[in-house]
Design a protein around this motif. Structure first.
Motif, short mmCIF file in Angstrom:
data_model
loop_
_atom_site.label_atom_id
_atom_site.label_comp_id
_atom_site.label_asym_id
_atom_site.label_seq_id
_atom_site.Cartn_x
_atom_site.Cartn_y
_atom_site.Cartn_z
N GLN A 110 3.62 58.05 -23.73
CA GLN A 110 2.70 57.34 -24.33
C GLN A 110 2.97 57.27 -26.00
O GLN A 110 2.99 57.13 -26.86
N LYS A 113 5.19 54.36 -26.50
CA LYS A 113 4.15 53.79 -27.26
C LYS A 113 3.97 54.05 -28.40
O LYS A 113 4.38 52.93 -29.04
N GLN A 114 3.47 55.00 -28.96
CA GLN A 114 3.03 54.89 -30.29
C GLN A 114 3.64 54.43 -31.27
O GLN A 114 3.65 54.44 -31.92
#
Length: 121
Positions: A110, A113-114
């Motif tokens: 995550q 991805k961020q």
């Protein structure tokens, strides 16, 4: 009476056998074969034996060993129970560790991805 009704017969015979052996060894030797009447030479020995053998375990070695085996069995059962409990705790820790590892992997993905949209200029 030397033994009560609740005592095991084997214990009673062990006590009587030991008392007879002690009487022959310590008081009269082989002279008991010619004794024709009661005497008081063994009274002190009898009083000592009665006081000593109040506990049947003292006289009956088999009964004493059985009691020790029973005590050992109880200790072993407690040890096995604690080992099983420790195993369950270890299983719980392994499960929690796996969950934590999976959560950290998801967090990493995550975060990656961020952070893709942000670049340093």
């Amino acid at each position: 009476a030397v033994m009560d009704k609740e005592s095991r017969s084997r214990s009673a015979f062990c006590v009587l056998g030991k008392m007879c052996d002690d009487y022959v060894d310590k008081v009269v030797g082989e002279g008991w074969r010619v004794v024709t009447e009661d005497d008081q030479r063994g009274d002190a020995l009898l009083a000592t034996a009665i006081a000593r053998y109040q506990d049947p375990m003292e006289a009956d070695k088999i009964l004493k060993i059985q009691r020790e085996l029973d005590e050992t069995k109880v200790v072993l059962h407690k040890t096995i129970d604690s080992v099983l409990a420790r195993g369950e705790k270890l299983d719980n820790l392994v499960d929690k560790s796996t969950d934590l590892s999976l959560a950290s992997q998801m967090f990493y993905k995550q975060a990656k991805k961020q952070n893709q949209c942000c670049t340093m200029m």
